[in-house]
Write an enzyme that holds these catalytic residues in place. Sequence first.
Site, mmCIF file in Angstrom:
data_model
loop_
_atom_site.group_PDB
_atom_site.id
_atom_site.type_symbol
_atom_site.label_atom_id
_atom_site.label_comp_id
_atom_site.label_asym_id
_atom_site.label_seq_id
_atom_site.Cartn_x
_atom_site.Cartn_y
_atom_site.Cartn_z
ATOM 1 N N TYR A 1 -3.127 33.379 -37.136
ATOM 2 C CA TYR A 1 -2.579 32.505 -36.088
ATOM 3 C C TYR A 1 -1.506 33.300 -35.356
ATOM 4 C CZ TYR A 1 -0.180 28.187 -34.349
ATOM 5 O OH TYR A 1 0.433 27.211 -33.606
ATOM 6 N N ILE B 1 -7.908 25.107 -30.528
ATOM 7 C CA ILE B 1 -6.956 24.307 -31.308
ATOM 8 C C ILE B 1 -5.872 23.905 -30.319
ATOM 9 C CG2 ILE B 1 -5.369 24.236 -33.264
ATOM 10 C CD1 ILE B 1 -7.134 26.380 -34.625
ATOM 11 N N LYS C 1 -6.597 32.163 -34.461
ATOM 12 C CA LYS C 1 -6.170 31.247 -33.409
ATOM 13 C C LYS C 1 -5.226 32.030 -32.508
ATOM 14 C CE LYS C 1 -3.557 27.286 -31.956
ATOM 15 N NZ LYS C 1 -2.429 26.391 -32.146
#
Length: 293
Positions: free
Chosen positions: A132, A204, A160
């Site tokens: 992330y 996301i 992400k």
Amino acid sequence: MSRHAFVALVTCFNADETINYKVTRAQVRRQVEAGNNIMCAGTNGDFTALTFEEKVRLTEEVVDEVGGRVRVIVNAGMPATFETTKLAREFDRIGVDGIAVITPFFIACTQDGLIRHFSTVADAVQTPVYLYDIPARTQNHIEPQTARTLANHGNIAGIKDSGGAKETLEAYLQVSKEVDGFQVYSGPDHLVLWALQNGAAGCISGLGNAMPHVLAGILSAFNAGNIAEAERQQAVFAAFRTDLYALGFAPAMVKRALYLQDASVGASRQPALLPNDEQDAQVASLLRQYGLL
């Protein structure tokens, strides 16, 4: 392959700043009904304001409420590898679909340090781990070459990207083309459709808290091959993002936009921004403009 939207779910609080699990569960149901998957304890979930025990219980409650109807990813990332691994093991025990690990913050890392950090966490669990990257918040950035190295780990399933730079997203997408099974999820809400068209596995989204049906609409139209409709929904989503984020710190603005639709979600924990009548009036006016109030 069908693409997926995850909403970086808000954590709901009572007036005394304790977590309101009942209302958080109601938000889970709202997202599931709209057709979105769930990411909990992320940036929009106030994860930096939650204790270790709260993250564990929050994940248990969310997983229980979802009941297998959609996928659940939870963020375990903390500044130190030790606590991140400890959290990841708890999430592994609870049973989630993915464990996201935000880059360490406060501690400045080398790329080699990041490789060690993510590899240690991924070695410790059975659940697939997602990198992330959000350098504006953590001051640490996963270079595309580092992502390529980590993509070959075996238990690192994707990344992400919340950097907001199209070039970085393109570089990560290139890694996903070269390494089978490495998935890219885009974070920036104005790039959802662009990312899908360029090979992302999904997105996301924080903004999806305030506008769940439009987010789900981009994905369902894209999956059905109706690009014109996906473009229409994306245009609404991007315009709302621009207008809302012009008013203040993005996660705080998402929470206020949701609060003004449903006050039960509560404010954020301090020292987050205190509610501001003038700002609330501007947010409410936007919500009316977009048919959300």
